[in-house]
Design a protein around this motif. Structure first.
Motif, mmCIF file in Angstrom:
data_model
loop_
_atom_site.group_PDB
_atom_site.id
_atom_site.type_symbol
_atom_site.label_atom_id
_atom_site.label_comp_id
_atom_site.label_asym_id
_atom_site.label_seq_id
_atom_site.Cartn_x
_atom_site.Cartn_y
_atom_site.Cartn_z
ATOM 1 N N ALA A 15 22.715 -72.266 -26.951
ATOM 2 C CA ALA A 15 21.802 -72.599 -28.022
ATOM 3 C C ALA A 15 22.644 -73.526 -29.196
ATOM 4 O O ALA A 15 23.499 -73.051 -29.510
ATOM 5 N N THR A 16 22.062 -74.849 -29.263
ATOM 6 C CA THR A 16 22.466 -75.556 -30.260
ATOM 7 C C THR A 16 21.596 -75.394 -31.567
ATOM 8 O O THR A 16 20.445 -75.883 -31.455
ATOM 9 N N VAL A 44 20.844 -73.071 -14.142
ATOM 10 C CA VAL A 44 19.882 -73.407 -15.081
ATOM 11 C C VAL A 44 18.420 -73.037 -14.562
ATOM 12 O O VAL A 44 17.958 -73.486 -13.870
ATOM 13 N N ILE A 45 17.688 -72.358 -15.594
ATOM 14 C CA ILE A 45 16.322 -71.783 -15.246
ATOM 15 C C ILE A 45 15.422 -72.279 -16.130
ATOM 16 O O ILE A 45 14.229 -72.323 -15.878
ATOM 17 N N HIS A 46 15.954 -72.834 -17.245
ATOM 18 C CA HIS A 46 14.923 -73.192 -18.465
ATOM 19 C C HIS A 46 15.758 -74.006 -19.635
ATOM 20 O O HIS A 46 16.850 -73.931 -19.853
ATOM 21 N N GLU A 47 14.927 -75.072 -19.966
ATOM 22 C CA GLU A 47 15.478 -75.619 -21.292
ATOM 23 C C GLU A 47 14.273 -76.015 -22.133
ATOM 24 O O GLU A 47 13.135 -76.010 -21.760
ATOM 25 N N GLY A 48 14.585 -75.697 -23.459
ATOM 26 C CA GLY A 48 13.339 -75.929 -24.505
ATOM 27 C C GLY A 48 13.934 -75.169 -26.042
ATOM 28 O O GLY A 48 15.149 -75.304 -26.051
ATOM 29 N N ARG A 49 12.877 -75.364 -26.669
ATOM 30 C CA ARG A 49 13.060 -74.825 -28.068
ATOM 31 C C ARG A 49 13.128 -73.516 -28.216
ATOM 32 O O ARG A 49 12.324 -72.665 -27.409
ATOM 33 N N ASP A 50 14.102 -72.966 -28.958
ATOM 34 C CA ASP A 50 14.318 -71.399 -29.497
ATOM 35 C C ASP A 50 13.584 -71.620 -30.956
ATOM 36 O O ASP A 50 14.414 -71.648 -31.582
ATOM 37 N N GLY A 60 15.753 -71.245 -34.237
ATOM 38 C CA GLY A 60 15.680 -72.485 -34.688
ATOM 39 C C GLY A 60 16.820 -73.339 -34.054
ATOM 40 O O GLY A 60 18.014 -73.500 -34.384
ATOM 41 N N ALA A 61 16.651 -73.524 -32.500
ATOM 42 C CA ALA A 61 17.555 -74.121 -31.756
ATOM 43 C C ALA A 61 17.116 -74.782 -30.559
ATOM 44 O O ALA A 61 15.945 -74.396 -30.272
ATOM 45 N N THR A 73 26.328 -73.227 -29.799
ATOM 46 C CA THR A 73 27.426 -74.132 -29.200
ATOM 47 C C THR A 73 26.633 -75.565 -29.647
ATOM 48 O O THR A 73 25.720 -75.671 -29.603
ATOM 49 N N ASP A 74 27.655 -76.438 -30.000
ATOM 50 C CA ASP A 74 27.181 -77.938 -30.155
ATOM 51 C C ASP A 74 27.747 -78.484 -28.855
ATOM 52 O O ASP A 74 27.721 -79.881 -28.764
#
Length: 325
Positions: A246-247, A220-226, A230-231, A202-203
């Protein structure tokens, strides 16, 4: 662990809900040929599939419908639904467009108090449609026969999400009162322990968060890079599952997948936690499944050789995941 363990709270912030999501109903996956998909799941996942026609029976002559449009495949704690759009006919109309390549399409949830959820969604401005794509206007939700069944509109929620009450369903072993997450079988070719998470591209993550957190009660349990796809991602725990919003970075395969249905969101992938990543990779390669990405803790398959899905196999759950396996 039972199907309802870890269910989302019925409160989100200061809002109390008269509904509760109990578990994911099923992912929906559109393919060109159900027989090919069944054989692929048996060969690669070691799982057998069952046609929905075994439950619905043969459609009566002149009913304007087909009852052989999908098959269900239990995979650990996921019930996977594979659909041939050309067979999904209601009222003499093919309700889903035909596909040129297989792809994940959407998913839904079992909900206690599903009629209350319907009214809350409408009060918050979400448009609701029936399985015939008719916009719902009344106080009571659309039904399929006697059962409430309805969908969000992708423009409002990001995807076409489905909602049904918790019902006895012969093809879903998880609805049985004594169901527990099965232990990994010695002859499981992939060594799957459980589903790690589902990835939605999603954007506009705020659009999905409005549904997942504000309405459905997820956390919400986590935020960060995948870095695997690549998101930049936000992870939500809701009932029995975790969802990655994922953006994707431009130039990645995930971004190309999202762009194909933009500005709507895209149901991109499913990740499974496995007991031995090397074992899973060896089996995949032995079955002719291409590997798109291999890191120390993840394997991602090539969609071209895996029913259009970049299946991910991982060694650990998402940080903050409250589920215990």
């Amino acid at each position: 662990m039972t199907a309802e363990d870890g269910a989302a709270s019925t409160e989100s912030g200061d809002t109390k809900h008269d509904h509760r999501v109990t578990m994911m109903y099923h992912p929906s996956h559109h393919v060109l040929d159900l027989g090919d998909a069944e054989r692929w799941f048996e060969r690669v996942f070691g799982r057998t599939s069952t046609s929905i026609a075994t439950v619905l029976g043969e459609a009566p002559a002149g009913s304007g419908r087909r009852n052989d449009y999908s098959t269900f495949t239990p995979i650990s704690d996921v019930l996977f639904d594979t659909i041939d759009p050309q067979r999904y006919i209601l009222g003499d109309v093919q309700r889903y467009p035909s596909v040129e390549q297989p792809h994940l399409k959407g998913f839904g949830w079992y909900v206690d108090g599903v009629a209350d959820l319907y009214r809350e969604l409408r009060s918050r401005g979400f448009r609701i449609v029936s399985q015939l794509d008719e916009v719902a206007e009344g106080d009571d939700p659309p039904t399929a026969g006697p059962m409430p069944l309805f969908f969000t509109v992708a423009e409002d929620a990001g995807l076409r999400y489905e909602f049904v009450p918790p019902i006895p369903f012969p093809l879903d072993p998880r609805v049985e009162p004594d169901w527990v997450l099965p232990a990994v079988s010695e002859d499981d070719p992939l060594g799957i322990e459980c589903c790690s998470h589902h990835t939605v591209l999603t954007d506009r993550p705020e659009r999905a968060l409005r549904l997942f957190v504000e309405v459905l009660g997820g956390t919400v349990i986590h935020e960060g890079r995948d870095d695997v796809i690549g998101a930049t991602s936000i992870y939500v725990h809701l009932a029995d599952a975790v969802y990655e919003l994922a953006t994707p970075d431009e130039g990645t395969a995930a971004h190309l997948d999202w762009a194909a249905s933009a500005p709507q969101d895209t149901y991109h992938a499913i990740a499974f936690k496995v007991v031995d990543l090397d074992r899973a990779e060896r089996h995949l390669r032995a079955q002719g499944v291409g590997i798109a990405t291999r890191t120390d803790d993840a394997v991602v398959t090539s969609p071209a050789s895996s029913l259009g899905v970049p299946w991910r196999f991982v060694t650990a759950l998402t940080p903050g995941d409250p589920r215990v396996h």
